[in-house]
Design an enzyme around this catalytic site. Structure first.
Site, mmCIF file in Angstrom:
data_model
loop_
_atom_site.group_PDB
_atom_site.id
_atom_site.type_symbol
_atom_site.label_atom_id
_atom_site.label_comp_id
_atom_site.label_asym_id
_atom_site.label_seq_id
_atom_site.Cartn_x
_atom_site.Cartn_y
_atom_site.Cartn_z
ATOM 1 N N CYS A 121 49.557 12.042 -6.621
ATOM 2 C CA CYS A 121 49.002 12.613 -7.934
ATOM 3 C C CYS A 121 50.016 13.798 -8.375
ATOM 4 O O CYS A 121 50.422 13.975 -9.463
ATOM 5 C CB CYS A 121 47.665 13.650 -7.376
ATOM 6 S SG CYS A 121 46.942 14.454 -8.521
ATOM 7 N N CYS A 149 47.301 23.896 -8.325
ATOM 8 C CA CYS A 149 45.909 23.114 -8.915
ATOM 9 C C CYS A 149 44.728 23.509 -7.973
ATOM 10 O O CYS A 149 44.760 23.867 -6.911
ATOM 11 C CB CYS A 149 46.317 21.637 -8.861
ATOM 12 S SG CYS A 149 47.509 21.093 -9.655
ATOM 13 N N CYS A 174 43.804 21.735 -4.770
ATOM 14 C CA CYS A 174 44.831 21.846 -3.472
ATOM 15 C C CYS A 174 45.154 23.192 -3.294
ATOM 16 O O CYS A 174 46.419 23.395 -2.787
ATOM 17 C CB CYS A 174 45.992 20.953 -4.089
ATOM 18 S SG CYS A 174 45.653 19.255 -4.247
ATOM 19 N N CYS A 188 55.726 19.926 -3.813
ATOM 20 C CA CYS A 188 55.058 19.092 -4.813
ATOM 21 C C CYS A 188 55.976 18.155 -5.291
ATOM 22 O O CYS A 188 55.582 17.210 -6.252
ATOM 23 C CB CYS A 188 54.390 19.896 -5.956
ATOM 24 S SG CYS A 188 55.582 20.870 -6.663
HETATM 25 S S1 SF4 Z 1 48.743 19.972 -6.639
HETATM 26 FE FE1 SF4 Z 1 46.977 18.358 -6.207
HETATM 27 S S2 SF4 Z 1 45.761 18.444 -8.010
HETATM 28 FE FE2 SF4 Z 1 47.671 19.290 -8.447
HETATM 29 S S3 SF4 Z 1 49.031 17.473 -8.968
HETATM 30 FE FE3 SF4 Z 1 49.390 17.939 -6.563
HETATM 31 S S4 SF4 Z 1 48.128 16.638 -5.630
HETATM 32 FE FE4 SF4 Z 1 47.734 16.622 -7.906
#
Ligand code: SF4
Length: 251
Positions: free
Chosen positions: A129, A210, A213, A236
């Site tokens: 993601c 986000c 998360c 990330c």
């Molecule tokens: S923080 Fe969570 S929702 Fe945002 S891009 Fe990464 S996995 Fe996806």
């Protein structure tokens, strides 16, 4: 390191580890505001942008950059999973600091349709993601940049404890002006300059990404403990090796 003007930096790789080492040595002990003013004045960074998540500590870096040059491009990666409060905070800081060159990058709709049609990829594959919602859009935004400025701090987590002020990634210089700042330094800067706080900070969100998360950080926890809670994931993917995914991005 030779001084570089914006219009002559058109070939890659533009920076080497020797350049980063020289800059780290040159600016050792120099405060972040003075360092940024010198770098901008000399054109050392070439085509540069700030990447900001507009999270709880983002105001400090953005204020420092605005003092040095309010026309510095500011890039915000909108994963389409952001808190409404973050989007509002972005507007507040841009107006307050007089930042004049702001852009928002979002995931490619075709990629989302193919790889995250349900919008729930975060729940079973957060690395994947992040790759499509953060890493790929930011990689797109960085095309044409010689350098970029990040708000990472060494104290944020054990994965960042040896963070230098200058790094090189794929021939691009990455500047971490706050690398050696402590939480107290940040709080002091907020107070001295009367910077607005992220609307969710008072509720216990110490590191904000986000919506799915991000969770509240409990007393005594690592400030980033509220990110990807329950997953063996601390970054990330936008920092570190974007190519091999060894360190997945974090804002
Ligand atoms: S923080 Fe969570 S929702 Fe945002 S891009 Fe990464 S996995 Fe996806």
């Amino acid at each position: 390191m030779a001084s570089r003007a914006v219009d002559v930096i058109n070939t890659a790789p533009r920076f080497t580890q020797a350049d980063a080492d020289a800059l780290n040595a040159r600016f050792a002990g120099v405060d972040a505001a003075t360092m940024l003013r010198a770098l901008f004045a000399e054109g050392t960074l070439g085509r540069v942008a700030v990447v900001s998540s507009f999270g709880t500590e983002s105001a400090v870096l953005l204020h420092l950059v605005a003092q040095a040059d309010p026309a510095t491009p500011v890039i915000f990666v909108d994963t389409l999973k952001m808190f409404d409060e973050t989007l509002a905070y972005r507007d507040t800081l841009i107006e307050r600091f007089g930042l004049t060159n702001n852009s928002v990058i979002q995931p490619d709709p075709a990629v989302l349709a193919a790889k995250d049609e349900s919008g729930l990829r975060w729940s079973y594959d957060p690395d994947g993601c992040c790759a499509i919602r953060k890493v790929e859009p930011l990689a797109r935004a960085k095309v044409g940049l010689d350098s970029w400025i990040s708000g990472r701090k060494a104290f944020q987590s054990v994965t960042r404890e040896n963070l230098p002020r200058f790094e090189v990634e794929d021939g691009r210089l990455k500047i971490n002006p706050l690398a050696d700042w402590t939480k107290d330094d940040l709080d002091r800067y907020f107070e001295e300059h009367e910077l607005p706080r992220h609307p969710l900070e008072a509720a216990g969100y110490l590191s904000i990404g986000c919506v799915p998360c991000t969770s509240i950080v409990q007393p005594g926890e690592d400030p980033r403990a509220g990110r990807w809670r329950g997953w063996d994931k601390v970054e990330c993917g936008i920092h570190g090796s974007d190519g091999d995914g060894s360190e997945l991005p974090v804002f």
